[in-house]
Design a protein around this motif. Sequence first.
Motif, PDB file in Angstrom:
ATOM      1  N   ASP A 191       0.802  -1.217   0.000  1.00 59.30           N
ATOM      2  CA  ASP A 191       0.000   0.000   0.000  1.00 59.30           C
ATOM      3  C   ASP A 191       0.837   1.271   0.000  1.00 59.30           C
ATOM      4  O   ASP A 191       0.351   2.330   0.347  1.00 59.30           O
ATOM      5  CB  ASP A 191      -0.954   0.006   1.192  1.00 59.30           C
ATOM      6  N   THR A 192       2.094   1.177  -0.429  1.00 58.30           N
ATOM      7  CA  THR A 192       2.906   2.382  -0.572  1.00 58.30           C
ATOM      8  C   THR A 192       2.948   2.793  -2.041  1.00 58.30           C
ATOM      9  O   THR A 192       2.423   2.089  -2.914  1.00 58.30           O
ATOM     10  CB  THR A 192       4.332   2.138  -0.045  1.00 58.30           C
ATOM     11  N   GLN A 193       3.576   3.908  -2.313  1.00 59.86           N
ATOM     12  CA  GLN A 193       3.535   4.466  -3.660  1.00 59.86           C
ATOM     13  C   GLN A 193       4.300   3.632  -4.681  1.00 59.86           C
ATOM     14  O   GLN A 193       3.828   3.433  -5.806  1.00 59.86           O
ATOM     15  CB  GLN A 193       4.097   5.881  -3.646  1.00 59.86           C
ATOM     16  N   THR A 194       5.463   3.139  -4.313  1.00 61.08           N
ATOM     17  CA  THR A 194       6.318   2.443  -5.278  1.00 61.08           C
ATOM     18  C   THR A 194       5.673   1.192  -5.871  1.00 61.08           C
ATOM     19  O   THR A 194       5.667   1.036  -7.097  1.00 61.08           O
ATOM     20  CB  THR A 194       7.672   2.105  -4.626  1.00 61.08           C
ATOM     21  N   PRO A 195       5.113   0.271  -5.086  1.00 62.49           N
ATOM     22  CA  PRO A 195       4.479  -0.901  -5.704  1.00 62.49           C
ATOM     23  C   PRO A 195       3.272  -0.558  -6.572  1.00 62.49           C
ATOM     24  O   PRO A 195       3.018  -1.222  -7.579  1.00 62.49           O
ATOM     25  CB  PRO A 195       4.054  -1.760  -4.516  1.00 62.49           C
ATOM     26  N   ILE A 196       2.553   0.485  -6.205  1.00 63.10           N
ATOM     27  CA  ILE A 196       1.390   0.871  -6.989  1.00 63.10           C
ATOM     28  C   ILE A 196       1.824   1.429  -8.344  1.00 63.10           C
ATOM     29  O   ILE A 196       1.242   1.104  -9.380  1.00 63.10           O
ATOM     30  CB  ILE A 196       0.516   1.870  -6.207  1.00 63.10           C
ATOM     31  N   VAL A 197       2.864   2.239  -8.357  1.00 64.18           N
ATOM     32  CA  VAL A 197       3.376   2.783  -9.619  1.00 64.18           C
ATOM     33  C   VAL A 197       3.965   1.670 -10.485  1.00 64.18           C
ATOM     34  O   VAL A 197       3.769   1.657 -11.710  1.00 64.18           O
ATOM     35  CB  VAL A 197       4.424   3.892  -9.339  1.00 64.18           C
ATOM     36  N   ILE A 198       4.648   0.719  -9.868  1.00 62.73           N
ATOM     37  CA  ILE A 198       5.200  -0.411 -10.622  1.00 62.73           C
ATOM     38  C   ILE A 198       4.074  -1.245 -11.222  1.00 62.73           C
ATOM     39  O   ILE A 198       4.151  -1.671 -12.382  1.00 62.73           O
ATOM     40  CB  ILE A 198       6.111  -1.264  -9.712  1.00 62.73           C
ATOM     41  N   ALA A 218       1.062  -0.222 -12.034  1.00 58.11           N
ATOM     42  CA  ALA A 218       0.447   0.533 -13.124  1.00 58.11           C
ATOM     43  C   ALA A 218       1.322   0.510 -14.371  1.00 58.11           C
ATOM     44  O   ALA A 218       0.825   0.347 -15.496  1.00 58.11           O
ATOM     45  CB  ALA A 218       0.194   1.971 -12.683  1.00 58.11           C
ATOM     46  N   THR A 219       2.623   0.645 -14.188  1.00 52.49           N
ATOM     47  CA  THR A 219       3.545   0.601 -15.328  1.00 52.49           C
ATOM     48  C   THR A 219       3.538  -0.769 -15.992  1.00 52.49           C
ATOM     49  O   THR A 219       3.542  -0.872 -17.224  1.00 52.49           O
ATOM     50  CB  THR A 219       4.965   0.956 -14.853  1.00 52.49           C
ATOM     51  N   MET A 220       3.531  -1.816 -15.187  1.00 51.54           N
ATOM     52  CA  MET A 220       3.466  -3.167 -15.747  1.00 51.54           C
ATOM     53  C   MET A 220       2.152  -3.393 -16.492  1.00 51.54           C
ATOM     54  O   MET A 220       2.130  -4.073 -17.528  1.00 51.54           O
ATOM     55  CB  MET A 220       3.618  -4.196 -14.629  1.00 51.54           C
ATOM     56  N   GLY A 221       1.075  -2.823 -15.987  1.00 54.61           N
ATOM     57  CA  GLY A 221      -0.215  -2.964 -16.665  1.00 54.61           C
ATOM     58  C   GLY A 221      -0.236  -2.295 -18.017  1.00 54.61           C
ATOM     59  O   GLY A 221      -0.721  -2.861 -18.999  1.00 54.61           O
ATOM     60  N   PHE A 222       0.315  -1.082 -18.086  1.00 56.28           N
ATOM     61  CA  PHE A 222       0.356  -0.402 -19.373  1.00 56.28           C
ATOM     62  C   PHE A 222       1.316  -1.086 -20.337  1.00 56.28           C
ATOM     63  O   PHE A 222       1.064  -1.150 -21.534  1.00 56.28           O
ATOM     64  CB  PHE A 222       0.719   1.070 -19.203  1.00 56.28           C
ATOM     65  N   ALA A 223       2.415  -1.620 -19.825  1.00 61.01           N
ATOM     66  CA  ALA A 223       3.350  -2.336 -20.694  1.00 61.01           C
ATOM     67  C   ALA A 223       2.743  -3.633 -21.217  1.00 61.01           C
ATOM     68  O   ALA A 223       2.950  -4.005 -22.377  1.00 61.01           O
ATOM     69  CB  ALA A 223       4.645  -2.618 -19.941  1.00 61.01           C
ATOM     70  N   ALA A 224       1.984  -4.313 -20.383  1.00 54.94           N
ATOM     71  CA  ALA A 224       1.332  -5.551 -20.814  1.00 54.94           C
ATOM     72  C   ALA A 224       0.192  -5.280 -21.784  1.00 54.94           C
ATOM     73  O   ALA A 224      -0.162  -6.139 -22.599  1.00 54.94           O
ATOM     74  CB  ALA A 224       0.813  -6.314 -19.606  1.00 54.94           C
ATOM     75  N   ALA A 225      -0.371  -4.089 -21.748  1.00 59.47           N
ATOM     76  CA  ALA A 225      -1.502  -3.768 -22.618  1.00 59.47           C
ATOM     77  C   ALA A 225      -1.079  -3.528 -24.064  1.00 59.47           C
ATOM     78  O   ALA A 225      -1.916  -3.621 -24.962  1.00 59.47           O
ATOM     79  CB  ALA A 225      -2.227  -2.540 -22.088  1.00 59.47           C
ATOM     80  N   ILE A 226       0.186  -3.235 -24.291  1.00 58.69           N
ATOM     81  CA  ILE A 226       0.639  -2.983 -25.665  1.00 58.69           C
ATOM     82  C   ILE A 226       0.467  -4.227 -26.546  1.00 58.69           C
ATOM     83  O   ILE A 226      -0.210  -4.163 -27.575  1.00 58.69           O
ATOM     84  CB  ILE A 226       2.089  -2.454 -25.667  1.00 58.69           C
TER      85      ILE A 226
END
Length: 58
Positions: A30-37, A39-47
């Motif tokens: 529930d900290t910022q770093t895992p949430i940003v990671i 989200a980034t992995m989600g957008f990368a997987a969506a390509i």
Amino acid sequence: MFRLALLLFVVIGASVAGILIVAALVAGFDTQTPIVIAATMGFAAAIPISYIVAGKLS
């Protein structure tokens, strides 16, 4: 097909990123770093996902 994939990426990217963010929060990260990671992995997987879906639709 690229334009269709780009339009699908907007929807698929937000969906996959949201799913991974919820999964990270449920797992207790529930900290910022895992949430940003997540989200980034989600957008990368969506390509590739959006490109595959666009290929199936056209």
